[in-house]
Design an enzyme around this catalytic site. Structure first.
Site, mmCIF file in Angstrom:
data_model
loop_
_atom_site.group_PDB
_atom_site.id
_atom_site.type_symbol
_atom_site.label_atom_id
_atom_site.label_comp_id
_atom_site.label_asym_id
_atom_site.label_seq_id
_atom_site.Cartn_x
_atom_site.Cartn_y
_atom_site.Cartn_z
ATOM 1 N N ILE A 9 25.179 38.237 41.073
ATOM 2 C CA ILE A 9 24.698 38.486 39.777
ATOM 3 C C ILE A 9 24.283 40.029 39.610
ATOM 4 N N THR A 10 24.341 40.784 40.902
ATOM 5 C CA THR A 10 23.600 42.118 40.776
ATOM 6 C C THR A 10 24.938 42.909 40.643
ATOM 7 N N GLY A 11 26.101 42.175 40.683
ATOM 8 C CA GLY A 11 27.605 43.052 40.478
ATOM 9 C C GLY A 11 27.747 43.176 39.004
ATOM 10 N N SER A 127 41.345 36.714 43.220
ATOM 11 C CA SER A 127 41.695 37.972 42.873
ATOM 12 C C SER A 127 43.439 37.954 42.985
ATOM 13 N N GLU A 129 44.485 40.553 44.380
ATOM 14 C CA GLU A 129 44.797 41.025 45.744
ATOM 15 C C GLU A 129 45.753 40.079 46.461
ATOM 16 N N TYR A 151 40.400 41.799 52.811
ATOM 17 C CA TYR A 151 39.868 41.403 51.724
ATOM 18 C C TYR A 151 40.809 40.307 51.223
ATOM 19 N N ARG A 186 30.966 49.198 36.715
ATOM 20 C CA ARG A 186 31.717 49.410 37.799
ATOM 21 C C ARG A 186 31.149 49.969 39.001
ATOM 22 N N PHE A 190 35.211 52.344 43.326
ATOM 23 C CA PHE A 190 36.520 51.914 42.827
ATOM 24 C C PHE A 190 36.984 53.152 42.073
ATOM 25 N N VAL A 191 38.589 53.239 41.888
ATOM 26 C CA VAL A 191 38.952 54.332 41.518
ATOM 27 C C VAL A 191 38.894 54.583 40.092
ATOM 28 N N ARG A 219 47.996 49.396 38.894
ATOM 29 C CA ARG A 219 47.237 48.382 38.634
ATOM 30 C C ARG A 219 47.309 47.726 36.895
ATOM 31 N N GLU A 284 49.158 49.391 51.439
ATOM 32 C CA GLU A 284 48.782 49.432 49.955
ATOM 33 C C GLU A 284 49.383 48.270 49.267
HETATM 34 P P1 NAP Z 1 30.525 43.711 43.040
HETATM 35 O O1 NAP Z 1 30.272 44.532 41.616
HETATM 36 O O2 NAP Z 1 31.155 44.462 44.234
HETATM 37 O O3 NAP Z 1 29.552 42.496 43.281
HETATM 38 C C1 NAP Z 1 29.421 41.792 44.535
HETATM 39 C C2 NAP Z 1 28.360 41.140 44.375
HETATM 40 O O4 NAP Z 1 28.258 40.008 45.684
HETATM 41 C C3 NAP Z 1 26.938 41.803 44.357
HETATM 42 O O5 NAP Z 1 25.942 41.116 43.706
HETATM 43 C C4 NAP Z 1 26.467 41.653 46.023
HETATM 44 O O6 NAP Z 1 25.004 41.717 46.201
HETATM 45 C C5 NAP Z 1 26.962 40.290 46.212
HETATM 46 N N1 NAP Z 1 26.846 40.005 47.615
HETATM 47 C C6 NAP Z 1 27.823 40.562 48.623
HETATM 48 N N2 NAP Z 1 27.630 40.186 49.876
HETATM 49 C C7 NAP Z 1 26.746 39.052 49.496
HETATM 50 C C8 NAP Z 1 25.977 38.128 50.481
HETATM 51 N N3 NAP Z 1 26.408 38.032 51.790
HETATM 52 N N4 NAP Z 1 25.572 37.016 49.839
HETATM 53 C C9 NAP Z 1 25.139 37.019 48.756
HETATM 54 N N5 NAP Z 1 25.567 38.062 47.762
HETATM 55 C C10 NAP Z 1 26.375 38.904 48.220
HETATM 56 O O7 NAP Z 1 31.918 42.761 42.460
HETATM 57 P P2 NAP Z 1 32.673 42.374 41.015
HETATM 58 O O8 NAP Z 1 33.515 43.542 40.670
HETATM 59 O O9 NAP Z 1 31.490 41.878 39.956
HETATM 60 O O10 NAP Z 1 33.481 41.122 41.430
HETATM 61 C C11 NAP Z 1 32.971 39.907 41.248
HETATM 62 C C12 NAP Z 1 33.648 39.034 42.099
HETATM 63 O O11 NAP Z 1 35.100 38.704 41.733
HETATM 64 C C13 NAP Z 1 34.063 39.307 43.372
HETATM 65 O O12 NAP Z 1 33.945 38.214 44.414
HETATM 66 C C14 NAP Z 1 35.496 40.039 43.521
HETATM 67 O O13 NAP Z 1 35.697 40.135 44.808
HETATM 68 C C15 NAP Z 1 35.878 39.345 42.614
HETATM 69 N N6 NAP Z 1 36.984 40.054 42.037
HETATM 70 C C16 NAP Z 1 36.666 41.126 41.118
HETATM 71 C C17 NAP Z 1 37.758 41.545 40.561
HETATM 72 C C18 NAP Z 1 37.400 43.234 39.727
HETATM 73 O O14 NAP Z 1 38.368 43.881 39.456
HETATM 74 N N7 NAP Z 1 36.115 43.544 39.621
HETATM 75 C C19 NAP Z 1 39.114 41.309 40.333
HETATM 76 C C20 NAP Z 1 39.166 40.056 41.065
HETATM 77 C C21 NAP Z 1 38.163 39.451 41.746
HETATM 78 P P3 NAP Z 1 24.390 43.023 46.586
HETATM 79 O O15 NAP Z 1 24.195 43.798 45.097
HETATM 80 O O16 NAP Z 1 22.892 42.866 46.921
HETATM 81 O O17 NAP Z 1 25.269 44.160 47.315
HETATM 82 O O1 F7E Z 2 41.725 50.769 43.964
HETATM 83 C C1 F7E Z 2 44.041 53.487 44.664
HETATM 84 C C2 F7E Z 2 43.892 52.472 45.707
HETATM 85 O O2 F7E Z 2 39.658 50.158 45.009
HETATM 86 C C3 F7E Z 2 42.884 50.586 42.916
HETATM 87 C C4 F7E Z 2 38.337 45.283 43.443
HETATM 88 O O3 F7E Z 2 37.659 44.784 42.354
HETATM 89 O O4 F7E Z 2 40.573 44.931 42.147
HETATM 90 C C5 F7E Z 2 39.878 45.732 43.041
HETATM 91 O O5 F7E Z 2 40.440 46.093 44.079
HETATM 92 C C6 F7E Z 2 44.125 51.613 43.742
HETATM 93 C C7 F7E Z 2 44.513 51.295 44.893
HETATM 94 O O6 F7E Z 2 40.726 48.729 43.331
HETATM 95 C C8 F7E Z 2 41.721 56.038 45.498
HETATM 96 O O7 F7E Z 2 44.750 52.834 46.958
HETATM 97 C C9 F7E Z 2 43.859 55.932 45.186
HETATM 98 O O8 F7E Z 2 45.806 51.247 44.950
HETATM 99 O O9 F7E Z 2 39.794 50.738 42.652
HETATM 100 P P1 F7E Z 2 40.387 50.122 43.625
HETATM 101 P P2 F7E Z 2 41.574 47.455 44.265
HETATM 102 O O10 F7E Z 2 41.728 47.674 45.683
HETATM 103 O O11 F7E Z 2 42.691 47.366 43.412
HETATM 104 C C10 F7E Z 2 40.996 43.654 42.666
HETATM 105 C C11 F7E Z 2 41.672 42.732 41.760
HETATM 106 C C12 F7E Z 2 39.857 43.075 43.254
HETATM 107 O O12 F7E Z 2 39.845 41.747 43.772
HETATM 108 C C13 F7E Z 2 38.714 43.952 44.144
HETATM 109 O O13 F7E Z 2 37.693 43.274 44.599
HETATM 110 O O14 F7E Z 2 43.524 52.858 43.578
HETATM 111 N N1 F7E Z 2 43.223 54.609 44.975
HETATM 112 N N2 F7E Z 2 42.802 56.694 45.344
HETATM 113 C C14 F7E Z 2 41.847 54.646 45.090
HETATM 114 N N3 F7E Z 2 40.916 53.781 45.168
HETATM 115 C C15 F7E Z 2 39.780 54.021 45.566
HETATM 116 N N4 F7E Z 2 38.794 53.131 45.552
HETATM 117 N N5 F7E Z 2 39.385 55.306 45.821
HETATM 118 C C16 F7E Z 2 40.302 56.339 45.630
HETATM 119 O O15 F7E Z 2 39.856 57.638 46.098
#
Ligand code: NAP
Ligand code: F7E
Length: 326
Positions: A9-11, A127, A129, A151, A186, A190-191, A219, A284
Site C-alpha cells: 500500500i505504500t507503493g 508483470s 516483464e 524479477y 512513481r 524508474f526511468v 516500453r 535487457e
Molecule cells: P512499488 O511502488 O515499488 O511498491 C512496492 C511495494 O511493496 C511497497 O509498498 C513496498 O513497501 C512493498 N514491499 C516490498 N517488500 C515487501 C515485503 N517484504 N513485505 C511487504 N511489503 C513489501 O511498486 P508499484 O509500482 O506500486 O507496483 C505494484 C506491484 O505491481 C508490484 O508487485 C510490481 O512488481 C507490480 N507491477 C508494477 C508495474 C509498474 O509498471 N508499476 C507493472 C507490472 C507489475 P515499502 O514501502 O515498505 O518498501
Molecule cells: O526501466 C531503461 C531500462 O526501470 C525501463 C517496473 O515497474 O515495469 C517496470 O520495470 C527501461 C529499461 O522499468 C535507465 O534499461 C535506461 O529498458 O523504468 P524501468 P522496467 O524495468 O520496465 C515493469 C512492467 C515492472 O513490472 C517493474 O516492476 O528503461 N533505462 N536508462 C533505464 N531504467 C532505469 N530505471 N534507469 C535508467 O537510468
C-alpha cells in the site's frame, strides 16, 4: 461495506488503489512492513480512512494475522521488490518477496478460509516483464513467457502459483499482467520519473544533466490511476481469469526524452543527457507492447491518459516539487 486488504500500500499502485476502493465505500486495510515504517504516515495522510496492519511477505504468520484483522473479501497482492535493476543485485531477496511472497499470501488465505478459498478474492500483480525476450508482438495472455531478470523469473513463479491455486483449490485468484504504468507517485529509480525529475531540475537551473543507460529500449507506458481500475474490475467478474492491461503503444527512452524536454521548451536534449554503463542491464528487455483487447471486452476497461498526457503530468508535478525544494 466491503473489506479489502492491500499489500504494497505504500507503493505507487497501492496508494491509487486505496483511494479508488475508499471512494467506492470499501473498508481498506493496508499491510505495512517494519517496526516503524515512515511511509505509514504518508498513507494515512493521503488516504485517511485506511487501517494499517503490520506484516511482511516473507513472514507467513504475519499474513495470517493480517487476514484475521482485516477479514477481507478481496486481497490485492501488490507488494514486491519491484525494481528490475535491483533484482540482479539482490536476486535471493527478489525471489523470496516477489516470488515466494505470492505463495505465502495464497497459503495464508487457504489457512484463514479453512480451505474454502473462494471466500476471499485474490489479485496478483503480475508483470509484462514475464514476456521478456518476447516470443510474439504484441503480447497477449497466451504469449509464452521468457523472463530476462531475477524479477521477471520471480513474477513468473507468482503468476503460475496464482493459476495453480485457482485450479487446485478453487481460489478466486486473478493475475493481472500489467505493462509499465507510471504517475507523479512513481519511484525515482524508474526511468520515467528519473527523466521527468531530471528535466524539471534542468529547467529550473538545479542540474545540468541526466545520466541514463540504454536509450533504445521500448516500453508500453500507461497511467497507474487507470491500471488500478482494471485490478478492481478483475475481482468483480463472475469467474476469475488473467488479463493483460496495456495501452497498445510502445515508446523508446528517446521518445520519452523528446516528450519530457519538449514540454519545457527544449527541442535538442543531446547536451543534457549522458550515458553510463552502470545503468545498463545484464540482460535487457528490448521491446514490450501489449494487447489489452480481452480486458477491454470482458472488463470494459479503457485507458484515459495517453503517453503525452502522462509525461506532461509527471513533468509538471516535478517542476512544482523541485521548485518548492529549491
Ligand atoms: P512499488 O511502488 O515499488 O511498491 C512496492 C511495494 O511493496 C511497497 O509498498 C513496498 O513497501 C512493498 N514491499 C516490498 N517488500 C515487501 C515485503 N517484504 N513485505 C511487504 N511489503 C513489501 O511498486 P508499484 O509500482 O506500486 O507496483 C505494484 C506491484 O505491481 C508490484 O508487485 C510490481 O512488481 C507490480 N507491477 C508494477 C508495474 C509498474 O509498471 N508499476 C507493472 C507490472 C507489475 P515499502 O514501502 O515498505 O518498501
Ligand atoms: O526501466 C531503461 C531500462 O526501470 C525501463 C517496473 O515497474 O515495469 C517496470 O520495470 C527501461 C529499461 O522499468 C535507465 O534499461 C535506461 O529498458 O523504468 P524501468 P522496467 O524495468 O520496465 C515493469 C512492467 C515492472 O513490472 C517493474 O516492476 O528503461 N533505462 N536508462 C533505464 N531504467 C532505469 N530505471 N534507469 C535508467 O537510468
Amino acid at each position: 461495506m466491503k473489506r479489502a486488504l492491500i499489500t504494497g500500500i505504500t507503493g505507487q499502485d497501492g496508494l491509487y488503489l486505496a483511494e479508488l476502493l475508499s471512494a467506492k465505500g470499501y473498508r481498506v486495510f493496508g499491510l505495512i512492513r517494519g517496526q516503524s515504517n515512515p511511509k505509514a504516515a504518508v498513507v494515512e495522510r493521503l488516504v485517511p480512512n485506511v487501517e494499517i496492519v503490520g506484516g511482511d511477505l516473507t513472514d507467513l504468520p504475519s499474513l495470517i494475522s493480517a487476514l484475521e484483522v482485516a477479514q477481507p473479501e478481496e486481497v490485492y497482492n501488490l507488494a514486491a521488490v519491484s525494481f528490475v535493476g535491483l533484482s540482479w543485485r539482490q536476486a535471493e531477496l527478489t525471489g523470496d518477496v516477489t516470488g515466494l511472497g505470492v505463495l505465502r499470501m495464497l497459503e495464508a488465505i487457504r489457512i484463514y478460509t479453512g480451505g474454502d478459498m473462494s471466500k476471499v478474492r485474490f489479485y496478483q500483480a503480475s508483470s509484462s516483464e514475464m514476456f521478456g525476450k518476447v516470443r510474439e508482438t504484441p503480447q497477449v495472455e497466451t504469449t509464452p513467457f521468457y523472463p530476462r531478470s531475477p524479477y521477471g523469473v520471480a513474477k513468473v513463479y507468482g503468476h503460475y502459483m496464482t493459476v495453480n491455486y485457482r485450479e487446485s483449490y478453487g481460489a478466486y485468484a486473478c493475475s493481472g499482467i500489467l505493462f509499465n504504468h507510471e504517475s507523479p507517485r512513481r519511484g525515482y529509480e524508474f526511468v520515467t520519473r528519473k527523466v521527468t525529475r531530471g528535466v524539471a531540475r534542468i529547467k529550473l537551473g538545479l542540474a545540468d544533466s541526466i545520466t541514463l543507460g540504454n536509450l533504445e529500449a521500448k516500453r508500453d507506458w500507461g497511467f497507474a490511476g487507470d491500471y488500478v481500475e482494471a485490478m478492481w474490475r478483475m475481482l468483480q467478474q463472475d469467474e476469475p481469469d488473467d488479463y493483460v492491461v496495456a495501452t497498445g503503444v510502445a515508446h523508446s527512452i528517446r521518445d520519452l526524452l523528446d516528450a519530457a524536454f519538449g514540454h519545457v521548451g527544449i527541442d535538442d536534449w543531446s547536451g543534457y543527457v549522458k550515458q553510463d554503463p552502470r545503468f545498463m542491464r545484464p540482460a535487457e528487455v528490448d521491446h514490450l507492447v501489449g494487447d489489452a483487447s480481452k480486458a477491454t471486452k470482458q472488463l470494459g476497461w479503457t485507458q484515459t491518459v495517453d503517453f503525452s498526457q502522462l509525461v506532461t503530468m509527471m513533468v509538471d508535478n516535478d517542476l512544482e516539487l523541485e521548485a518548492r525544494a529549491g
